[in-house]
Motif scaffolding. Structure first.
Motif, PDB file in Angstrom:
ATOM      1  N   GLN A   1       0.837  -1.205   0.000  1.00 24.27           N
ATOM      2  CA  GLN A   1       0.000   0.000   0.000  1.00 24.27           C
ATOM      3  C   GLN A   1       0.871   1.254   0.000  1.00 24.27           C
ATOM      4  O   GLN A   1       0.575   2.211  -0.715  1.00 24.27           O
ATOM      5  CB  GLN A   1      -0.948   0.002   1.200  1.00 24.27           C
ATOM      6  CG  GLN A   1      -2.084  -0.986   1.035  1.00 24.27           C
ATOM      7  CD  GLN A   1      -2.999  -1.059   2.249  1.00 24.27           C
ATOM      8  OE1 GLN A   1      -2.559  -0.863   3.380  1.00 24.27           O
ATOM      9  NE2 GLN A   1      -4.256  -1.351   2.012  1.00 24.27           N
TER      10      GLN A   1
ATOM     11  N   ASP B   1      -4.578  -1.260  -3.232  1.00 26.17           N
ATOM     12  CA  ASP B   1      -5.502  -0.432  -2.471  1.00 26.17           C
ATOM     13  C   ASP B   1      -6.554  -1.381  -1.922  1.00 26.17           C
ATOM     14  O   ASP B   1      -7.171  -2.131  -2.688  1.00 26.17           O
ATOM     15  CB  ASP B   1      -6.137   0.630  -3.366  1.00 26.17           C
ATOM     16  CG  ASP B   1      -7.057   1.563  -2.613  1.00 26.17           C
ATOM     17  OD1 ASP B   1      -6.883   1.722  -1.384  1.00 26.17           O
ATOM     18  OD2 ASP B   1      -7.957   2.135  -3.247  1.00 26.17           O
ATOM     19  N   CYS B   2      -6.744  -1.401  -0.624  1.00 23.45           N
ATOM     20  CA  CYS B   2      -7.677  -2.332   0.010  1.00 23.45           C
ATOM     21  C   CYS B   2      -8.789  -1.581   0.720  1.00 23.45           C
ATOM     22  O   CYS B   2      -8.563  -0.526   1.303  1.00 23.45           O
ATOM     23  CB  CYS B   2      -6.957  -3.199   1.032  1.00 23.45           C
ATOM     24  SG  CYS B   2      -5.669  -4.231   0.330  1.00 23.45           S
ATOM     25  N   LYS B   3      -9.977  -2.170   0.657  1.00 20.58           N
ATOM     26  CA  LYS B   3     -11.133  -1.641   1.370  1.00 20.58           C
ATOM     27  C   LYS B   3     -11.859  -2.809   2.002  1.00 20.58           C
ATOM     28  O   LYS B   3     -11.902  -3.901   1.434  1.00 20.58           O
ATOM     29  CB  LYS B   3     -12.082  -0.936   0.409  1.00 20.58           C
ATOM     30  CG  LYS B   3     -11.489   0.271  -0.267  1.00 20.58           C
ATOM     31  CD  LYS B   3     -12.452   0.868  -1.256  1.00 20.58           C
ATOM     32  CE  LYS B   3     -11.775   2.042  -1.946  1.00 20.58           C
ATOM     33  NZ  LYS B   3     -12.589   2.598  -2.988  1.00 20.58           N
ATOM     34  N   LEU B   4     -12.425  -2.593   3.174  1.00 20.81           N
ATOM     35  CA  LEU B   4     -13.248  -3.623   3.805  1.00 20.81           C
ATOM     36  C   LEU B   4     -14.678  -3.446   3.323  1.00 20.81           C
ATOM     37  O   LEU B   4     -15.214  -2.339   3.333  1.00 20.81           O
ATOM     38  CB  LEU B   4     -13.184  -3.519   5.323  1.00 20.81           C
ATOM     39  CG  LEU B   4     -11.853  -3.894   5.960  1.00 20.81           C
ATOM     40  CD1 LEU B   4     -11.915  -3.656   7.463  1.00 20.81           C
ATOM     41  CD2 LEU B   4     -11.500  -5.340   5.675  1.00 20.81           C
ATOM     42  N   LYS B   5     -15.302  -4.564   2.897  1.00 15.21           N
ATOM     43  CA  LYS B   5     -16.684  -4.531   2.415  1.00 15.21           C
ATOM     44  C   LYS B   5     -17.418  -5.765   2.898  1.00 15.21           C
ATOM     45  O   LYS B   5     -16.825  -6.825   3.052  1.00 15.21           O
ATOM     46  CB  LYS B   5     -16.738  -4.539   0.882  1.00 15.21           C
ATOM     47  CG  LYS B   5     -16.323  -3.302   0.197  1.00 15.21           C
ATOM     48  CD  LYS B   5     -16.545  -3.476  -1.288  1.00 15.21           C
ATOM     49  CE  LYS B   5     -16.285  -2.242  -2.082  1.00 15.21           C
ATOM     50  NZ  LYS B   5     -16.566  -2.449  -3.509  1.00 15.21           N
TER      51      LYS B   5
ATOM     52  N   VAL C   1      -8.540  -3.025  -5.175  1.00 14.95           N
ATOM     53  CA  VAL C   1      -9.035  -2.228  -6.275  1.00 14.95           C
ATOM     54  C   VAL C   1      -7.917  -2.070  -7.282  1.00 14.95           C
ATOM     55  O   VAL C   1      -6.805  -1.689  -6.913  1.00 14.95           O
ATOM     56  CB  VAL C   1      -9.522  -0.849  -5.780  1.00 14.95           C
ATOM     57  CG1 VAL C   1     -10.048  -0.027  -6.942  1.00 14.95           C
ATOM     58  CG2 VAL C   1     -10.583  -1.012  -4.704  1.00 14.95           C
TER      59      VAL C   1
ATOM     60  N   LYS D   1     -11.552  -8.011   2.583  1.00 12.83           N
ATOM     61  CA  LYS D   1     -10.750  -6.987   1.926  1.00 12.83           C
ATOM     62  C   LYS D   1     -10.968  -7.078   0.431  1.00 12.83           C
ATOM     63  O   LYS D   1     -10.918  -8.159  -0.152  1.00 12.83           O
ATOM     64  CB  LYS D   1      -9.258  -7.172   2.221  1.00 12.83           C
ATOM     65  CG  LYS D   1      -8.846  -6.631   3.541  1.00 12.83           C
ATOM     66  CD  LYS D   1      -7.357  -6.632   3.685  1.00 12.83           C
ATOM     67  CE  LYS D   1      -6.993  -6.122   5.066  1.00 12.83           C
ATOM     68  NZ  LYS D   1      -5.561  -6.190   5.287  1.00 12.83           N
TER      69      LYS D   1
END
Length: 103
Positions: free
Chosen positions: A83, A89-93, A102, A99
């Motif tokens: 990162q 690029d990581c997002k929690l969903k 993107v 994770k």
């Protein structure tokens, strides 16, 4: 596991992670390069099946551990390195949270 499954799992094209030497030098960490290789492979898998969501895909810590043999602590450190270099690029969903990388 049958002997045939063992051979397929050991010698099949999906059984290997490729780590580019130039990428390894750029990232500066073998563990981070292994994680990135795994994520690139996973991205290709989802892309080939038209399963990317908002340009990304899900991956869990346990999936990375199974695929790479690395510990949770090592994976988290590698993700921070990647990162910081702007490579992931990581997002929690979702529930439970996963994770999403993107692209």
């Amino acid at each position: 596991m049958t002997p045939q499954q063992l051979v397929q799992n050991t010698l099949g094209s999906q059984a290997f992670l490729l780590v580019n030497k130039a990428l390894l030098r750029y990232v500066g960490s073998a563990n981070a390069a292994i994680i990135l290789s795994s994520l690139i492979s996973k991205h290709s898998y989802f892309q080939e099946r038209d399963m990317l969501q908002d340009g990304g895909f899900f991956n869990t810590k346990n999936m990375l551990q199974d695929e790479t043999g690395l510990s949770e602590k090592v994976i988290l450190a590698a993700e921070k390195t990647l990162q910081a270099k702007g490579l992931i690029d990581c997002k929690l969903k979702g529930i439970p949270a996963r994770k999403f990388g993107v692209s």
